[in-house]
Design a protein around this motif. Structure first.
Motif, PDB file in Angstrom:
ATOM      1  N   ASP A   1       0.860  -1.188   0.000  1.00 41.68           N
ATOM      2  CA  ASP A   1       0.000   0.000   0.000  1.00 41.68           C
ATOM      3  C   ASP A   1       0.895   1.236   0.000  1.00 41.68           C
ATOM      4  O   ASP A   1       1.686   1.428   0.918  1.00 41.68           O
ATOM      5  CB  ASP A   1      -0.928   0.017   1.234  1.00 41.68           C
ATOM      6  CG  ASP A   1      -2.110   0.967   1.042  1.00 41.68           C
ATOM      7  OD1 ASP A   1      -1.887   2.089   0.546  1.00 41.68           O
ATOM      8  OD2 ASP A   1      -3.253   0.580   1.366  1.00 41.68           O
TER       9      ASP A   1
ATOM     10  N   SER B   1     -10.915   3.527   5.186  1.00 42.20           N
ATOM     11  CA  SER B   1     -10.810   3.075   6.581  1.00 42.20           C
ATOM     12  C   SER B   1     -10.391   4.185   7.531  1.00 42.20           C
ATOM     13  O   SER B   1     -10.552   4.057   8.741  1.00 42.20           O
ATOM     14  CB  SER B   1      -9.804   1.918   6.668  1.00 42.20           C
ATOM     15  OG  SER B   1     -10.267   0.834   5.896  1.00 42.20           O
TER      16      SER B   1
ATOM     17  N   THR C   1     -18.443   2.976  13.590  1.00 37.10           N
ATOM     18  CA  THR C   1     -19.440   2.149  14.284  1.00 37.10           C
ATOM     19  C   THR C   1     -19.369   0.687  13.843  1.00 37.10           C
ATOM     20  O   THR C   1     -19.232   0.388  12.648  1.00 37.10           O
ATOM     21  CB  THR C   1     -20.882   2.642  14.024  1.00 37.10           C
ATOM     22  OG1 THR C   1     -21.163   2.564  12.626  1.00 37.10           O
ATOM     23  CG2 THR C   1     -21.066   4.078  14.478  1.00 37.10           C
TER      24      THR C   1
ATOM     25  N   GLN D   1     -18.844  -1.467   0.977  1.00 39.22           N
ATOM     26  CA  GLN D   1     -19.694  -0.253   1.066  1.00 39.22           C
ATOM     27  C   GLN D   1     -19.661   0.434   2.431  1.00 39.22           C
ATOM     28  O   GLN D   1     -18.620   0.868   2.876  1.00 39.22           O
ATOM     29  CB  GLN D   1     -21.123  -0.552   0.549  1.00 39.22           C
ATOM     30  CG  GLN D   1     -21.716  -1.917   0.930  1.00 39.22           C
ATOM     31  CD  GLN D   1     -22.723  -1.832   2.032  1.00 39.22           C
ATOM     32  OE1 GLN D   1     -22.764  -0.894   2.801  1.00 39.22           O
ATOM     33  NE2 GLN D   1     -23.577  -2.854   2.164  1.00 39.22           N
ATOM     34  N   HIS D   2     -20.791   0.527   3.134  1.00 40.56           N
ATOM     35  CA  HIS D   2     -20.855   1.271   4.405  1.00 40.56           C
ATOM     36  C   HIS D   2     -20.425   0.403   5.594  1.00 40.56           C
ATOM     37  O   HIS D   2     -20.578   0.818   6.743  1.00 40.56           O
ATOM     38  CB  HIS D   2     -22.283   1.769   4.656  1.00 40.56           C
ATOM     39  CG  HIS D   2     -22.796   2.723   3.619  1.00 40.56           C
ATOM     40  ND1 HIS D   2     -23.287   3.974   3.916  1.00 40.56           N
ATOM     41  CD2 HIS D   2     -22.876   2.622   2.267  1.00 40.56           C
ATOM     42  CE1 HIS D   2     -23.660   4.587   2.803  1.00 40.56           C
ATOM     43  NE2 HIS D   2     -23.426   3.784   1.795  1.00 40.56           N
TER      44      HIS D   2
ATOM     45  N   THR E   1     -17.157  -2.887  10.119  1.00 40.04           N
ATOM     46  CA  THR E   1     -17.975  -3.903  10.790  1.00 40.04           C
ATOM     47  C   THR E   1     -17.635  -5.318  10.307  1.00 40.04           C
ATOM     48  O   THR E   1     -17.542  -6.251  11.110  1.00 40.04           O
ATOM     49  CB  THR E   1     -19.472  -3.618  10.509  1.00 40.04           C
ATOM     50  OG1 THR E   1     -19.749  -2.252  10.842  1.00 40.04           O
ATOM     51  CG2 THR E   1     -20.382  -4.548  11.289  1.00 40.04           C
TER      52      THR E   1
HETATM   53  C1  LIG Z   1     -18.145   8.681   5.628  1.00 42.02           C
HETATM   54  C2  LIG Z   1     -17.986   7.178   5.859  1.00 42.02           C
HETATM   55  C3  LIG Z   1     -18.480   6.606   7.015  1.00 42.02           C
HETATM   56  C4  LIG Z   1     -18.361   5.222   7.216  1.00 42.02           C
HETATM   57  N1  LIG Z   1     -18.787   4.687   8.391  1.00 42.02           N
HETATM   58  C5  LIG Z   1     -18.648   3.355   8.620  1.00 42.02           C
HETATM   59  C6  LIG Z   1     -19.027   2.789   9.860  1.00 42.02           C
HETATM   60  O1  LIG Z   1     -19.430   3.484  10.796  1.00 42.02           O
HETATM   61  N2  LIG Z   1     -18.923   1.435  10.021  1.00 42.02           N
HETATM   62  C7  LIG Z   1     -18.449   0.627   9.016  1.00 42.02           C
HETATM   63  O2  LIG Z   1     -18.417  -0.592   9.189  1.00 42.02           O
HETATM   64  N3  LIG Z   1     -18.026   1.163   7.835  1.00 42.02           N
HETATM   65  C8  LIG Z   1     -18.118   2.496   7.616  1.00 42.02           C
HETATM   66  N4  LIG Z   1     -17.721   3.035   6.431  1.00 42.02           N
HETATM   67  C9  LIG Z   1     -17.231   2.143   5.361  1.00 42.02           C
HETATM   68  C10 LIG Z   1     -15.807   1.686   5.595  1.00 42.02           C
HETATM   69  O3  LIG Z   1     -14.992   2.781   5.917  1.00 42.02           O
HETATM   70  C11 LIG Z   1     -15.285   1.000   4.333  1.00 42.02           C
HETATM   71  O4  LIG Z   1     -16.188   0.000   3.910  1.00 42.02           O
HETATM   72  C12 LIG Z   1     -13.948   0.347   4.605  1.00 42.02           C
HETATM   73  O5  LIG Z   1     -13.028   1.307   5.067  1.00 42.02           O
HETATM   74  C13 LIG Z   1     -13.398  -0.331   3.370  1.00 42.02           C
HETATM   75  O6  LIG Z   1     -12.160  -0.898   3.751  1.00 42.02           O
HETATM   76  P1  LIG Z   1     -11.191  -1.480   2.663  1.00 42.02           P
HETATM   77  O7  LIG Z   1     -10.016  -2.031   3.394  1.00 42.02           O
HETATM   78  O8  LIG Z   1     -11.930  -2.362   1.728  1.00 42.02           O
HETATM   79  O9  LIG Z   1     -10.786  -0.209   1.760  1.00 42.02           O
HETATM   80  P2  LIG Z   1      -9.827   1.022   2.087  1.00 42.02           P
HETATM   81  O10 LIG Z   1      -9.827   1.404   3.494  1.00 42.02           O
HETATM   82  O11 LIG Z   1     -10.182   2.089   1.092  1.00 42.02           O
HETATM   83  O12 LIG Z   1      -8.391   0.442   1.783  1.00 42.02           O
HETATM   84  C14 LIG Z   1      -7.970   0.144   0.482  1.00 42.02           C
HETATM   85  C15 LIG Z   1      -6.481   0.408   0.424  1.00 42.02           C
HETATM   86  O13 LIG Z   1      -6.001  -0.004  -0.856  1.00 42.02           O
HETATM   87  C16 LIG Z   1      -4.940   0.834  -1.200  1.00 42.02           C
HETATM   88  N5  LIG Z   1      -4.724   0.775  -2.646  1.00 42.02           N
HETATM   89  C17 LIG Z   1      -5.550   1.226  -3.624  1.00 42.02           C
HETATM   90  N6  LIG Z   1      -4.984   1.001  -4.820  1.00 42.02           N
HETATM   91  C18 LIG Z   1      -3.791   0.397  -4.593  1.00 42.02           C
HETATM   92  C19 LIG Z   1      -2.743  -0.080  -5.440  1.00 42.02           C
HETATM   93  N7  LIG Z   1      -2.820   0.033  -6.787  1.00 42.02           N
HETATM   94  N8  LIG Z   1      -1.653  -0.646  -4.877  1.00 42.02           N
HETATM   95  C20 LIG Z   1      -1.569  -0.788  -3.527  1.00 42.02           C
HETATM   96  N9  LIG Z   1      -2.537  -0.352  -2.676  1.00 42.02           N
HETATM   97  C21 LIG Z   1      -3.625   0.243  -3.209  1.00 42.02           C
HETATM   98  C22 LIG Z   1      -5.392   2.218  -0.733  1.00 42.02           C
HETATM   99  O14 LIG Z   1      -4.264   3.070  -0.532  1.00 42.02           O
HETATM  100  C23 LIG Z   1      -6.128   1.889   0.569  1.00 42.02           C
HETATM  101  O15 LIG Z   1      -5.321   2.074   1.696  1.00 42.02           O
HETATM  102  C24 LIG Z   1     -17.786   4.408   6.213  1.00 42.02           C
HETATM  103  C25 LIG Z   1     -17.262   5.000   5.053  1.00 42.02           C
HETATM  104  C26 LIG Z   1     -17.348   6.371   4.880  1.00 42.02           C
HETATM  105  C27 LIG Z   1     -16.748   6.993   3.633  1.00 42.02           C
END
Ligand SMILES: Cc1cc2nc3c(=O)[nH]c(=O)nc-3n(C[C@H](O)[C@H](O)[C@H](O)COP(=O)(O)OP(=O)(O)OC[C@H]3O[C@@H](n4cnc5c(N)ncnc54)[C@H](O)[C@@H]3O)c2cc1C
Length: 411
Positions: free
Chosen positions: A31, A40, A46, A374-375, A379
């Motif tokens: 990353d 994240s 929550t 998604q949201h 969780t």
């Molecule tokens: C306003 C808001 C409120 C939310 N509230 C909640 C909540 O209360 N409870 C809940 O459960 N969820 C909540 N969510 C949703 C939650 O934040 C996301 O579903 C979650 O963070 C997704 O995690 P992830 O690890 O899939 O993605 P991310 O956290 O987006 O991580 C993906 C990672 O991949 C990396 N990446 C991308 N492309 C590349 C590449 N080519 N090479 C290497 N690395 C790369 C990025 O740098 C990033 O760090 C909320 C989201 C938002 C926007």
């Protein structure tokens, strides 16, 4: 024991690393931004195990005019992005039809039912458990009509096993006396909790795993290429082979899925937060305002007001009117709030049916997908990490994975 690469160091990548390392694998995270800097970083924090109703639901058809044309709508569309969005939007609308939405809700509820158990190995560790605040979540409606409109979704929640109490004005005031007396109805979801600092939790998890051998390559992955007994990862021009590769790049995962034989209609729901420093004593639990689409969460550094949905792709340009809506509405709900000191834009990874992909790739069982939460990515992190480890180990996962297949979109 296998050498495993995880692309993406958000909630899903880190939780996958923890599960895989528990199985004895050697893990390298890729990353460029470091730990927990994507969606994240700035979420509402929550543990929303009750949130099995996806955004794609039948109320979309009723609420669309308000969503699109009302100044206090928490939903926005960037019209410049519309031509790109049309295929996703068409699928989203189809997924909002009653039968399909009920299937999505059931698929989410099945995962959410395992969410607490998924976190158990992580939260057994006192250094990580110190980020958990165990309070129910209070979700509020400022008028009785919108509560009545939400009733079918509450009924479906109940049918799917979610436990909650419905509250009136006085009960809401008794629970959270600093709230303005503008809320007619509330729903109190039991057994929920929140993180005092979501990114801090991920950083602490990373540091613990690093001691056990996890490495982080701060480089951008451009290609994942499966081959018979493994897969290669090309990052900043250097190609390395691994036994398995996990795609956990959140909203940016479609490109890697395509390289591994799967076309997934993944897009992003942009969301925002503003922070009120030092105001956390005003509320004792996460408080959501249904009509305005946000949560106010007491965190270690203040109250984070997070939410809204903007369909508009990956531009960094922030929508001033949504940030103003968060500020104006949170001050209306909690008159003790003063001035926010920062704001944030994040990109939720969202498939049109609101259900994540947790699956092997079409081209190779050595590439595992874990994206589209998604949201609910915070969780569902624990259970998703467990499923990733089960897929690598060829163990039976805790539930039938058919609803989470990448191939379900038939493209
Ligand atoms: C306003 C808001 C409120 C939310 N509230 C909640 C909540 O209360 N409870 C809940 O459960 N969820 C909540 N969510 C949703 C939650 O934040 C996301 O579903 C979650 O963070 C997704 O995690 P992830 O690890 O899939 O993605 P991310 O956290 O987006 O991580 C993906 C990672 O991949 C990396 N990446 C991308 N492309 C590349 C590449 N080519 N090479 C290497 N690395 C790369 C990025 O740098 C990033 O760090 C909320 C989201 C938002 C926007």
């Amino acid at each position: 024991m296998s050498e495993i690469a995880i692309v993406g160091a958000g909630f899903i990548g880190l939780a996958s690393a923890a599960s895989l390392m528990r199985d004895g694998h050697r893990v390298t995270l890729f990353d460029p931004s470091g730990v927990g800097q994507g969606a994240s970083f700035g979420n509402a924090g929550t543990f929303a195990h009750y949130a099995c109703i996806p955004v794609n639901n039948p109320s979309v058809f009723r609420d669309l005019p308000r969503y699109l044309f009302s100044g206090d709508s928490p939903f926005r569309l960037r019209y410049q992005y519309l031509p790109h969005l049309v295929p996703w939007l068409a699928r989203f609308m189809m997924s909002s039809l009653p039968r399909r939405y009920e299937a999505s809700a059931a698929a989410l509820a099945a995962l959410l039912a395992q969410a607490q158990e998924g976190y158990a190995p992580l939260l057994a560790n006192a250094e990580l458990a110190r980020f958990v605040r165990s309070r129910e979540c209070l979700y509020l409606y400022s008028n009785a009509a919108s509560f009545d409109a939400a009733r079918p979704a509450l009924d479906l929640r109940k049918k799917l096993g979610v436990i909650f109490d419905v509250l009136g004005r006085n009960e809401i005031r008794a629970l959270e006396p600093s709230l303005a007396p503008i809320f007619e109805r509330g729903v109190l979801f039991s057994d929920s909790w929140h993180f005092s600092d979501p990114q801090g939790f991920l950083q602490a998890l990373f540091e613990q795993l690093a001691v056990q051998g996890l490495t982080l390559e701060r480089s951008t992955v451009s290609a994942v290429e499966p081959s018979g007994d493994g897969a290669s990862v090309t990052a900043d021009g250097v190609t390395r082979r691994f036994g398995h590769v996990v795609i956990a790049t959140g909203a940016r995962s479609a490109k890697f899925a395509r390289q591994c034989g799967d076309v997934v209609p993944l897009d992003t729901e942009r969301g925002y937060h503003v922070r009120y420093p030092g105001a956390q004593q005003l509320i004792s639990r996460p408080v959501g305002w249904a009509e305005r689409g946000f949560y106010m969460t007491p965190m270690s550094d203040g109250i984070r007001v997070a939410g809204t949905v903007e369909l508009g792709g990956f531009s960094d340009t922030r929508n001033r009117s949504l940030l103003d809506l968060l500020t104006f509405s949170s001050r209306r709900a909690l008159p003790g709030l003063e001035t926010p000191d920062n704001s944030w834009l994040g990109f939720r990874p969202t498939l049109p049916d609101g259900v994540p992909v947790l699956a092997r790739s079409r081209a190779s069982e050595r590439v595992i997908y874990a994206f589209g939460h998604q949201h609910l990515g915070l969780t569902l992190a624990g259970v998703s990490g467990r499923i990733v480890a089960d897929l690598v180990a060829r163990r039976a996962p805790p539930l039938d994975l058919a609803p989470y297949a990448a191939t379900r979109f038939g493209v």
